[in-house]
Motif scaffolding. Structure first.
Motif, PDB file in Angstrom:
ATOM      1  N   GLU A   1       0.778  -1.181   0.117  1.00 48.68           N
ATOM      2  CA  GLU A   1      -0.003  -0.013   0.107  1.00 48.68           C
ATOM      3  C   GLU A   1       0.924   1.375  -0.089  1.00 48.68           C
ATOM      4  N   GLY A   2       2.024   0.999   0.422  1.00 48.06           N
ATOM      5  CA  GLY A   2       2.824   2.299   0.806  1.00 48.06           C
ATOM      6  C   GLY A   2       3.744   2.820  -0.414  1.00 48.06           C
ATOM      7  N   ASN A   3       4.020   1.964  -1.286  1.00 46.40           N
ATOM      8  CA  ASN A   3       4.799   2.356  -2.419  1.00 46.40           C
ATOM      9  C   ASN A   3       4.387   2.382  -3.712  1.00 46.40           C
ATOM     10  N   ILE A   4       4.926   2.943  -4.762  1.00 51.19           N
ATOM     11  CA  ILE A   4       4.182   2.669  -6.130  1.00 51.19           C
ATOM     12  C   ILE A   4       4.310   1.327  -6.477  1.00 51.19           C
ATOM     13  N   THR A   5       5.649   0.377  -6.183  1.00 53.26           N
ATOM     14  CA  THR A   5       5.669  -0.981  -6.629  1.00 53.26           C
ATOM     15  C   THR A   5       5.846  -1.815  -5.451  1.00 53.26           C
ATOM     16  N   SER A   6       5.248  -2.766  -5.287  1.00 55.14           N
ATOM     17  CA  SER A   6       5.221  -3.363  -3.874  1.00 55.14           C
ATOM     18  C   SER A   6       6.521  -4.516  -3.905  1.00 55.14           C
ATOM     19  N   GLN A   7       7.130  -4.766  -3.122  1.00 53.86           N
ATOM     20  CA  GLN A   7       8.269  -5.827  -3.238  1.00 53.86           C
ATOM     21  C   GLN A   7       8.022  -7.022  -3.835  1.00 53.86           C
ATOM     22  N   PHE A   8       6.544  -7.401  -3.663  1.00 55.30           N
ATOM     23  CA  PHE A   8       6.193  -8.899  -4.556  1.00 55.30           C
ATOM     24  C   PHE A   8       6.505  -8.731  -5.911  1.00 55.30           C
ATOM     25  N   ALA A   9       5.821  -7.580  -6.429  1.00 56.78           N
ATOM     26  CA  ALA A   9       5.874  -7.331  -7.859  1.00 56.78           C
ATOM     27  C   ALA A   9       7.336  -6.844  -8.215  1.00 56.78           C
ATOM     28  N   GLN A  10       8.043  -6.254  -7.286  1.00 53.39           N
ATOM     29  CA  GLN A  10       9.493  -6.057  -7.833  1.00 53.39           C
ATOM     30  C   GLN A  10      10.155  -7.375  -7.906  1.00 53.39           C
ATOM     31  N   HIS A  11       9.953  -8.199  -7.048  1.00 49.89           N
ATOM     32  CA  HIS A  11      10.861  -9.632  -7.129  1.00 49.89           C
ATOM     33  C   HIS A  11      10.365 -10.181  -8.625  1.00 49.89           C
ATOM     34  N   LEU A  12       9.073 -10.165  -8.897  1.00 51.24           N
ATOM     35  CA  LEU A  12       8.968 -10.719 -10.103  1.00 51.24           C
ATOM     36  C   LEU A  12       9.367 -10.128 -11.297  1.00 51.24           C
ATOM     37  N   ARG A  13       9.331  -8.966 -11.175  1.00 52.85           N
ATOM     38  CA  ARG A  13      10.310  -7.812 -12.127  1.00 52.85           C
ATOM     39  C   ARG A  13      11.475  -8.469 -12.382  1.00 52.85           C
ATOM     40  N   ALA A  14      12.048  -8.533 -11.147  1.00 55.32           N
ATOM     41  CA  ALA A  14      13.588  -8.782 -11.177  1.00 55.32           C
ATOM     42  C   ALA A  14      14.041 -10.407 -12.029  1.00 55.32           C
ATOM     43  N   ILE A  15      13.143 -11.237 -11.343  1.00 54.55           N
ATOM     44  CA  ILE A  15      13.517 -12.737 -11.671  1.00 54.55           C
ATOM     45  C   ILE A  15      12.995 -12.945 -13.054  1.00 54.55           C
ATOM     46  N   PHE A  16      11.985 -11.945 -13.625  1.00 52.04           N
ATOM     47  CA  PHE A  16      11.746 -12.513 -14.938  1.00 52.04           C
ATOM     48  C   PHE A  16      12.431 -11.390 -16.106  1.00 52.04           C
ATOM     49  N   ASN A  17      13.419 -10.481 -15.357  1.00 48.10           N
ATOM     50  CA  ASN A  17      14.274  -9.787 -16.313  1.00 48.10           C
ATOM     51  C   ASN A  17      13.671  -8.709 -16.799  1.00 48.10           C
ATOM     52  N   LEU A  18      12.328  -8.192 -16.064  1.00 51.03           N
ATOM     53  CA  LEU A  18      11.673  -7.108 -16.516  1.00 51.03           C
ATOM     54  C   LEU A  18      12.332  -5.625 -16.005  1.00 51.03           C
ATOM     55  N   PRO A  19      11.964  -4.505 -16.499  1.00 50.12           N
ATOM     56  CA  PRO A  19      12.618  -3.202 -15.883  1.00 50.12           C
ATOM     57  C   PRO A  19      11.902  -3.165 -14.613  1.00 50.12           C
ATOM     58  N   LEU A  20      12.761  -2.728 -13.766  1.00 49.53           N
ATOM     59  CA  LEU A  20      12.365  -2.684 -12.295  1.00 49.53           C
ATOM     60  C   LEU A  20      11.249  -1.430 -12.116  1.00 49.53           C
ATOM     61  N   GLY A  21      10.634  -1.773 -11.323  1.00 46.83           N
ATOM     62  CA  GLY A  21       9.374  -0.554 -10.844  1.00 46.83           C
ATOM     63  C   GLY A  21       9.937   0.625  -9.874  1.00 46.83           C
ATOM     64  N   SER A  22       9.033   1.627 -10.005  1.00 48.77           N
ATOM     65  CA  SER A  22       9.616   2.907  -9.002  1.00 48.77           C
ATOM     66  C   SER A  22       9.382   2.424  -7.711  1.00 48.77           C
ATOM     67  N   THR A  23      10.296   2.700  -6.793  1.00 51.36           N
ATOM     68  CA  THR A  23      10.221   2.343  -5.370  1.00 51.36           C
ATOM     69  C   THR A  23       9.656   3.398  -4.660  1.00 51.36           C
ATOM     70  N   ASP A  24       9.297   4.655  -5.365  1.00 52.53           N
ATOM     71  CA  ASP A  24       8.939   5.814  -4.376  1.00 52.53           C
ATOM     72  C   ASP A  24       7.765   5.640  -3.537  1.00 52.53           C
ATOM     73  N   VAL A  25       7.927   6.169  -2.527  1.00 56.52           N
ATOM     74  CA  VAL A  25       6.926   6.193  -1.290  1.00 56.52           C
ATOM     75  C   VAL A  25       5.731   7.042  -1.752  1.00 56.52           C
ATOM     76  N   LEU A  26       4.442   6.417  -1.636  1.00 58.59           N
ATOM     77  CA  LEU A  26       3.234   6.988  -1.849  1.00 58.59           C
ATOM     78  C   LEU A  26       2.624   7.974  -0.785  1.00 58.59           C
ATOM     79  N   THR A  27       2.938   7.148   0.626  1.00 57.07           N
ATOM     80  CA  THR A  27       2.545   7.824   1.762  1.00 57.07           C
ATOM     81  C   THR A  27       3.129   7.310   3.005  1.00 57.07           C
ATOM     82  N   ASN A  28       2.842   7.803   4.130  1.00 58.54           N
ATOM     83  CA  ASN A  28       3.319   7.301   5.333  1.00 58.54           C
ATOM     84  C   ASN A  28       2.597   5.993   5.613  1.00 58.54           C
ATOM     85  N   ALA A  29       3.387   5.017   5.961  1.00 62.30           N
ATOM     86  CA  ALA A  29       2.928   3.419   5.903  1.00 62.30           C
ATOM     87  C   ALA A  29       3.578   2.902   7.371  1.00 62.30           C
ATOM     88  N   VAL A  30       2.758   2.295   8.328  1.00 60.38           N
ATOM     89  CA  VAL A  30       3.102   1.539   9.390  1.00 60.38           C
ATOM     90  C   VAL A  30       2.482   0.194   9.288  1.00 60.38           C
TER      91      VAL A  30
END
Length: 380
Positions: free
Chosen positions: A279-308
């Motif tokens: 919920e807190g970032n443009i790309t979740s860690q799970f989507a990023q892991h799939l992008r990485a292992i599928f050798n796709l462009p990595l997604g933005s890791t920017d923060v969307l809002t405060n998250a606890v």
């Protein structure tokens, strides 16, 4: 990669727990076919994957035969048979993270040696073979003893406060390291794909449950000085590049009271300290892991809002069929996102889910998180 991820790629996951479950939830979005191996017939992934097999993750034949079913194999837990993974790699099955990296991570002693060889700052340490070695060590008390293998979620870690604790120490190959009087524990999750593209998620601050050494909650983004955050991100990226890992790497660090960053441990997979990213970032860690292992462009890791993020743990005095009290109350609160892991049975301090609270006001997010933490309980 020979096969296209969106039409015919067969992805295998070793481990069917909550990390695999959340990885599948992202994989569904790109139509990947998912197979899962787990020793628990009621594992959280069971009902979400295309193929589910019950079997031991540390058994050579089981892992090897499972791996032959898929094109690409990944993990959600490090305790797997690496010999089988190496054979699969030799026979053309893609394994990410690579088998050599999993072998390194399985042994905390090898991790520490890797840090030393690559000039990665970490707490001073010594490798020992038995409890007897503690009687002759020159380490100043107090210090920490960690089993080299199979420690997980706070298990396999012991504080040696005095000489009287030595008789209770682990009787197994271990490492001991200096007790760090730290200001804060932080984490950086970094992703790297096969093309060598690397991106780090912003630093998160963590607080641990002292009874079980588990992350109790984390806050994103961090309010640490910019130079500290940038230093932590550079350090995580350096480790990922030194390892040449493909996939995610969680890098847990201590920030000392003197402002020094010391790497504590690594995890080559999605990690508890990245759950807020759903919920807190443009790309979740799970989507990023799939992008990485599928050798796709990595997604933005920017923060969307405060998250606890709060870990939802089984209450200490309950064991049996899980029941959730206070769920309706917290779902009435704004910005509260509940993730239950589908575990049928609860037991003391078992991870049963997590809850993320988002708010444009950081203090309000923290305040709501404290209320949520006091309201929802997992009992039997």
């Amino acid at each position: 990669m020979a096969k296209e991820f969106y039409s015919d790629l067969r992805l295998g996951i070793l481990g069917g727990g909550q990390l695999g479950r959340m990885l599948i939830q992202e994989a569904i979005n790109v139509n990947a076919s998912i197979s899962v191996l787990d020793p628990d017939a009621n594992a959280p992934c069971k009902k979400l994957c295309d193929y589910f097999e019950v079997g031991a993750l540390d058994d050579f034949d089981t892992v090897y035969k499972f791996g032959k079913r898929v094109d690409l194999l990944t993990i959600e837990i490090e305790k797997v048979n690496v010999d089988a993974l190496e054979k699969l790699e030799d026979e053309g099955v893609v394994v990410y993270p690579q088998a050599r990296i999993i072998r390194l991570i399985q042994d905390k002693g090898l991790q520490k040696e890797f840090f030393k060889q690559n000039d990665i700052p970490t707490a001073p340490f010594q490798l020992i073979s038995s409890r007897e070695d503690l009687k002759t060590t020159h380490f100043k008390l107090p210090y920490i003893q960690k089993l080299r293998r199979d420690g997980y979620d706070g298990r396999g870690v012991m504080k040696i406060m005095s000489e009287g604790d030595i008789d209770k120490a682990f009787e197994a190959p271990s490492l001991i390291e200096t007790w760090i009087d730290f200001e804060m524990e932080i984490s950086v999750i970094v992703a790297r794909n096969e093309n060598g593209e690397v991106k780090a998620f912003p630093v998160v601050e963590m607080e641990f449950n002292p009874d079980v050494n588990l992350v109790e909650y984390l806050i994103s983004p961090s309010l640490l000085p910019l130079e500290v955050q940038q230093g932590a991100e550079r350090l995580a990226i350096k480790i990922a590049e030194d390892l040449q890992i493909v996939g995610l790497l969680a890098v847990e660090m201590f920030l000392t009271k003197e402002g020094e960053l010391l790497v504590n441990e690594l995890a080559p997979r999605p990690h508890n300290s990245g759950h807020h990213s759903i919920e807190g970032n443009i790309t979740s860690q799970f989507a990023q892991h799939l992008r990485a292992i599928f050798n796709l462009p990595l997604g933005s890791t920017d923060v969307l809002t405060n998250a606890v993020m709060i870990n939802l743990l089984g209450e200490p005095d309950f064991q049996g069929l899980a029941r959730y009290t206070g769920l309706e109350k917290i779902l009435k609160m704004e910005g509260v996102y509940v993730h239950l892991y589908g575990k049928k049975y609860t037991k003391p301090f078992r991870k049963m889910g997590h809850i993320t609270i988002i708010n444009e006001n950081r203090e309000k997010a923290i305040e709501t998180a404290r209320t949520v933490q006091q309201t929802i309980k997992v009992i039997a």
